[in-house]
Design a protein around this motif. Structure first.
Motif, mmCIF file in Angstrom:
data_model
loop_
_atom_site.group_PDB
_atom_site.id
_atom_site.type_symbol
_atom_site.label_atom_id
_atom_site.label_comp_id
_atom_site.label_asym_id
_atom_site.label_seq_id
_atom_site.Cartn_x
_atom_site.Cartn_y
_atom_site.Cartn_z
ATOM 1 N N UNK A 76 0.822 -1.209 0.000
ATOM 2 C CA UNK A 76 0.000 0.000 0.000
ATOM 3 C C UNK A 76 0.862 1.268 0.000
ATOM 4 N N UNK A 77 1.778 1.344 -0.958
ATOM 5 C CA UNK A 77 2.716 2.451 -1.035
ATOM 6 C C UNK A 77 2.180 3.556 -1.941
ATOM 7 N N UNK A 78 2.287 4.794 -1.485
ATOM 8 C CA UNK A 78 2.011 5.932 -2.364
ATOM 9 C C UNK A 78 3.015 5.900 -3.513
ATOM 10 N N UNK A 79 2.533 6.075 -4.735
ATOM 11 C CA UNK A 79 3.388 5.976 -5.922
ATOM 12 C C UNK A 79 3.660 7.372 -6.466
ATOM 13 N N UNK A 80 4.919 7.749 -6.508
ATOM 14 C CA UNK A 80 5.345 9.031 -7.058
ATOM 15 C C UNK A 80 6.229 8.793 -8.273
ATOM 16 N N UNK A 81 6.277 9.809 -9.131
ATOM 17 C CA UNK A 81 7.187 9.753 -10.276
ATOM 18 C C UNK A 81 8.084 10.981 -10.242
ATOM 19 N N UNK A 82 9.374 10.781 -10.481
ATOM 20 C CA UNK A 82 10.330 11.888 -10.497
ATOM 21 C C UNK A 82 10.955 11.993 -11.875
ATOM 22 N N UNK A 83 10.875 13.192 -12.449
ATOM 23 C CA UNK A 83 11.558 13.448 -13.709
ATOM 24 C C UNK A 83 12.761 14.337 -13.455
ATOM 25 N N UNK A 84 13.861 14.045 -14.175
ATOM 26 C CA UNK A 84 15.096 14.799 -14.012
ATOM 27 C C UNK A 84 15.471 15.419 -15.354
ATOM 28 N N UNK A 85 15.225 16.709 -15.464
ATOM 29 C CA UNK A 85 15.532 17.419 -16.706
ATOM 30 C C UNK A 85 16.890 18.101 -16.594
ATOM 31 N N UNK A 86 17.534 18.275 -17.726
ATOM 32 C CA UNK A 86 18.825 18.957 -17.764
ATOM 33 C C UNK A 86 18.595 20.470 -17.788
ATOM 34 N N UNK A 132 9.644 16.608 -24.523
ATOM 35 C CA UNK A 132 10.054 17.973 -24.184
ATOM 36 C C UNK A 132 11.573 18.146 -24.245
ATOM 37 N N UNK A 133 12.313 17.095 -23.906
ATOM 38 C CA UNK A 133 13.782 17.163 -23.900
ATOM 39 C C UNK A 133 14.313 15.820 -24.410
ATOM 40 N N UNK A 134 14.222 15.600 -25.716
ATOM 41 C CA UNK A 134 14.431 14.252 -26.267
ATOM 42 C C UNK A 134 15.840 13.689 -26.135
ATOM 43 N N UNK A 135 16.876 14.509 -26.067
ATOM 44 C CA UNK A 135 18.226 13.959 -25.965
ATOM 45 C C UNK A 135 18.518 13.396 -24.576
ATOM 46 N N UNK A 136 17.669 13.732 -23.614
ATOM 47 C CA UNK A 136 17.884 13.366 -22.220
ATOM 48 C C UNK A 136 17.163 12.060 -21.873
ATOM 49 N N UNK A 137 17.591 10.988 -22.517
ATOM 50 C CA UNK A 137 17.096 9.637 -22.221
ATOM 51 C C UNK A 137 18.124 8.663 -22.753
ATOM 52 N N UNK A 138 18.077 7.419 -22.312
ATOM 53 C CA UNK A 138 19.124 6.454 -22.648
ATOM 54 C C UNK A 138 18.811 5.766 -23.975
ATOM 55 N N UNK A 139 19.039 6.479 -25.071
ATOM 56 C CA UNK A 139 18.719 5.952 -26.397
ATOM 57 C C UNK A 139 19.632 4.822 -26.826
ATOM 58 N N UNK A 140 20.755 4.653 -26.194
ATOM 59 C CA UNK A 140 21.680 3.568 -26.556
ATOM 60 C C UNK A 140 21.230 2.219 -26.003
ATOM 61 N N UNK A 141 20.223 2.224 -25.139
ATOM 62 C CA UNK A 141 19.711 0.983 -24.574
ATOM 63 C C UNK A 141 18.809 0.273 -25.585
#
Length: 299
Positions: free
Chosen positions: A221-231, A272-281
């Motif tokens: 029964x955990x509260x679910x949060x999401x964190x985004x990290x923008x450059x 919104x900030x497409x280069x900031x994700x792990x595209x090599x995966x």
């Protein structure tokens, strides 16, 4: 022989961690040129991922995203090395944002599961969490096969008191009695076993998602949060965190809604900030299986 080489390598990394930030990013520029310009590391994977995710973009736009991603990727490498010896003040300085919601949840003695994608610098995010949250910080990870590498990252990630728990042990860990509320931190955008994954559309593609997050949230029964990290624009090595509430009542939402909401937020942030994700995966190496069970789709 391997042990000696590993000792030398990680001793060198620890020395590199004491470089100035200016010199660290000079090293990143050299790595970017050599890793992507000379070696061509995973260029086919990166380009295929970008092309399939953004079919509406021109070649020039995709090339710009690819170039910026390559710089971001090698920045992540040198930043991670730097954080092996960075001060608490440095960690707080390089990741900023409104985290006051965490104080409210702590005051209410609310346990939390914190989801994030591979945006920003997730090693910085882990250190920041254990430094700045009043909750006990439990970081879920997948152990590396190389013992020396695994230990180096364990030492990095536990510098400020975080508890690291392999994914296979998280249920056992959360059954332990605790003196204060806890927050479970994990990245949930990797490629899972296709036969057990939740399947949906993400970035224009059939995408499998780990279902364990929702299972954990419902069971405890955990509260679910999401964190985004923008450059932060024009400031290498600086990031901003934005926290979103997915649900405070995981047992009351429909099956897979937590996962669907997480992907919707992540997709918007990537756009919104497409280069900031792990595209090599190799995120889409698996295909959607036929005859999925009802629990593997949104219901």
């Amino acid at each position: 022989m391997k042990h000696t080489i590993s000792q030398f390598l990680f001793s060198l990394l620890n020395q590199v961690s004491h470089l100035s930030w200016k010199n660290a990013f000079r090293l990143s520029d050299f790595l970017c040129w050599s890793v992507f310009g000379v070696i061509g590391y995973r260029k086919k994977v990166i380009r295929e991922n970008l092309r399939n995710s953004f079919p509406e973009k021109t070649d020039a736009e995709l090339n710009r995203i690819e170039k910026n991603f390559c710089i971001h990727f090698t920045d992540l490498i040198v930043e991670t090395i730097k954080f092996r010896s960075a001060s608490p003040e440095c960690v707080r300085e390089r990741l900023q944002g409104d985290i006051s919601i965490m104080d409210r949840y702590y005051h209410d003695k609310t346990n939390i599961i914190f989801l994030m994608g591979h945006r920003g610098n997730w090693e910085l995010a882990n250190l920041f969490s254990s430094l700045c949250f009043k909750h006990e910080c439990i970081v879920v990870y997948r152990p590396l096969q190389n013992p020396a590498s695994d230990q180096w990252f364990l030492d990095l990630r536990t510098r400020f008191g975080a508890v690291l728990v392999p994914m296979d042990n998280i249920f056992k860990e959360l059954q332990k009695p605790r003196d204060k509320p806890y927050v479970v931190v994990l990245a949930n955008d990797q490629s899972p076993n296709p036969k057990t994954a939740f399947w949906t559309k993400f970035l224009c593609q059939d995408t499998g998602v780990f279902r364990g997050v929702e299972t954990i949230a419902r069971r405890y029964n955990l509260t679910v949060l999401y964190a985004d990290f923008s450059k932060v624009a024009n400031q290498r090595g600086f990031y901003e965190v934005a926290i979103s509430v997915i649900t405070e009542n995981p047992r009351e939402v429909r099956n897979n809604v937590i996962l669907e909401k997480q992907l919707q937020i992540l997709e918007k942030n990537i756009e919104q900030q497409p280069h900031n994700w792990l595209w090599s995966h190799r995120r889409w190496k698996h295909k959607r299986p036929q005859n999925l069970k009802p629990e593997q789709t949104l219901s």
